[in-house]
Design a protein around this motif. Structure first.
Motif, PDB file in Angstrom:
ATOM      1  N   THR A 292      -5.402  -9.239 -11.258  1.00 51.71           N
ATOM      2  CA  THR A 292      -3.973  -8.945 -11.168  1.00 51.71           C
ATOM      3  C   THR A 292      -3.262 -10.133 -11.811  1.00 51.71           C
ATOM      4  O   THR A 292      -3.889 -11.175 -12.055  1.00 51.71           O
TER       5      THR A 292
ATOM      6  N   MET B 204      11.015  -5.902  -6.478  1.00 52.50           N
ATOM      7  CA  MET B 204       9.907  -5.272  -7.214  1.00 52.50           C
ATOM      8  C   MET B 204      10.057  -5.479  -8.722  1.00 52.50           C
ATOM      9  O   MET B 204       9.092  -5.796  -9.406  1.00 52.50           O
TER      10      MET B 204
ATOM     11  N   SER C 104       9.527  -9.346  -9.502  1.00 55.89           N
ATOM     12  CA  SER C 104       8.175  -9.847  -9.220  1.00 55.89           C
ATOM     13  C   SER C 104       7.121  -9.108 -10.045  1.00 55.89           C
ATOM     14  O   SER C 104       6.084  -9.676 -10.371  1.00 55.89           O
TER      15      SER C 104
ATOM     16  N   TYR D  66       5.679  -6.456  -8.809  1.00 57.84           N
ATOM     17  CA  TYR D  66       4.783  -5.897  -7.794  1.00 57.84           C
ATOM     18  C   TYR D  66       5.543  -4.897  -6.927  1.00 57.84           C
ATOM     19  O   TYR D  66       6.764  -4.917  -6.867  1.00 57.84           O
TER      20      TYR D  66
ATOM     21  N   GLY E  27       2.852  -5.504  -1.661  1.00 53.79           N
ATOM     22  CA  GLY E  27       1.862  -6.105  -2.548  1.00 53.79           C
ATOM     23  C   GLY E  27       2.452  -7.246  -3.366  1.00 53.79           C
ATOM     24  O   GLY E  27       1.872  -7.664  -4.363  1.00 53.79           O
ATOM     25  N   ILE E  28       3.624  -7.735  -2.967  1.00 49.54           N
ATOM     26  CA  ILE E  28       4.275  -8.812  -3.717  1.00 49.54           C
ATOM     27  C   ILE E  28       3.562 -10.127  -3.433  1.00 49.54           C
ATOM     28  O   ILE E  28       3.450 -10.563  -2.302  1.00 49.54           O
ATOM     29  N   SER E  29       3.072 -10.717  -4.488  1.00 47.89           N
ATOM     30  CA  SER E  29       2.379 -12.006  -4.403  1.00 47.89           C
ATOM     31  C   SER E  29       3.324 -13.108  -4.860  1.00 47.89           C
ATOM     32  O   SER E  29       4.165 -12.881  -5.736  1.00 47.89           O
TER      33      SER E  29
ATOM     34  N   GLN F 284       4.294 -13.696 -10.759  1.00 45.93           N
ATOM     35  CA  GLN F 284       5.512 -12.897 -10.811  1.00 45.93           C
ATOM     36  C   GLN F 284       6.078 -12.860 -12.225  1.00 45.93           C
ATOM     37  O   GLN F 284       5.953 -13.821 -12.979  1.00 45.93           O
TER      38      GLN F 284
ATOM     39  N   SER G  70      -0.650 -12.073  -0.497  1.00 49.15           N
ATOM     40  CA  SER G  70      -0.969 -10.878  -1.279  1.00 49.15           C
ATOM     41  C   SER G  70      -1.528 -11.288  -2.636  1.00 49.15           C
ATOM     42  O   SER G  70      -1.055 -12.235  -3.272  1.00 49.15           O
TER      43      SER G  70
ATOM     44  N   GLY H 203      -1.401  -9.211  -5.118  1.00 45.85           N
ATOM     45  CA  GLY H 203      -0.664  -8.478  -6.139  1.00 45.85           C
ATOM     46  C   GLY H 203      -0.748  -6.970  -6.023  1.00 45.85           C
ATOM     47  O   GLY H 203      -0.226  -6.256  -6.866  1.00 45.85           O
ATOM     48  N   LYS H 204      -1.390  -6.475  -4.969  1.00 45.25           N
ATOM     49  CA  LYS H 204      -1.384  -5.048  -4.702  1.00 45.25           C
ATOM     50  C   LYS H 204      -1.733  -4.823  -3.239  1.00 45.25           C
ATOM     51  O   LYS H 204      -2.329  -5.691  -2.595  1.00 45.25           O
ATOM     52  N   ARG H 205      -1.322  -3.687  -2.733  1.00 50.65           N
ATOM     53  CA  ARG H 205      -1.617  -3.359  -1.335  1.00 50.65           C
ATOM     54  C   ARG H 205      -3.126  -3.286  -1.153  1.00 50.65           C
ATOM     55  O   ARG H 205      -3.837  -2.731  -1.983  1.00 50.65           O
TER      56      ARG H 205
END
Length: 172
Positions: free
Chosen positions: A17, A107, A110, A112, A116-118, A122, A143, A145-147
């Motif tokens: 990611t 979203m 970022s 993401y 899932g926001i890391s 970003q 995170s 970068g994803k759920r």
């Protein structure tokens, strides 16, 4: 619970990611943790779900939130067991006040999805503040970068890679 979890050491290219790419590029050691995300488990939030499914204490798993101070957006990274103190976040970056950013803005900036926001990788770099409780751990989870995907990093590495600061920005 443990059957739904897959824990693995980072292997270059695995779970790629923007977050893992930034960590690889910085030469920072990290561990990837994957679990099966379920919308049925969302009563307590994405971060609590990650802590439970991965078997970590909620104080060691951190969520990434975006706030708006009126003049800029700021990223706060706080334990999933707590809440972000917006006044403390604003003070940590030299501003007077802050409000949570609209999820659509978070979203878009970022790159993401919510949940899932890391803090890593970003699209738009923002000032980042890590709650100072993270410094009690050798590794925290954020995170990836994803759920359903988290990365474990040393909090001092997070501070260095993101040019972030640590401050008491969480409340319980």
């Amino acid at each position: 619970m443990m059957g739904r979890m897959a824990k693995k050491k980072h292997v270059k290219g695995a779970g790629s990611t923007p977050a893992t790419v930034q960590l690889e590029h910085a030469g920072v050691p990290f561990t990837c943790y994957e679990y099966e995300h379920s919308n049925d488990d969302m009563d307590d939030g994405y971060g609590i779900e990650a802590a439970r499914k991965l078997g970590f204490d909620e104080a060691q798993v951190f969520k990434t939130l975006m706030a708006d101070t009126g003049s800029r957006r700021v990223v706060g990274v706080v334990p999933v067991s707590g809440h972000m103190d917006l006044k403390a976040l604003a003070a940590a970056v030299g501003d007077k006040k802050a409000a949570m950013a609209d999820p659509k803005v978070a979203m878009r900036e970022s790159g993401y999805v919510v949940g899932g926001i890391s803090p890593f990788g970003q699209k738009t770099h923002h000032a980042t503040v890590l709650d100072d409780s993270a410094l009690a751990f050798d590794q925290i989870l954020v995170s990836g970068g994803k759920r359903g995907f988290s990365v474990g990093v040393n909090p001092h590495d997070l501070l260095a890679v993101l040019d972030a600061t640590a401050a008491p920005i969480a409340t319980w």
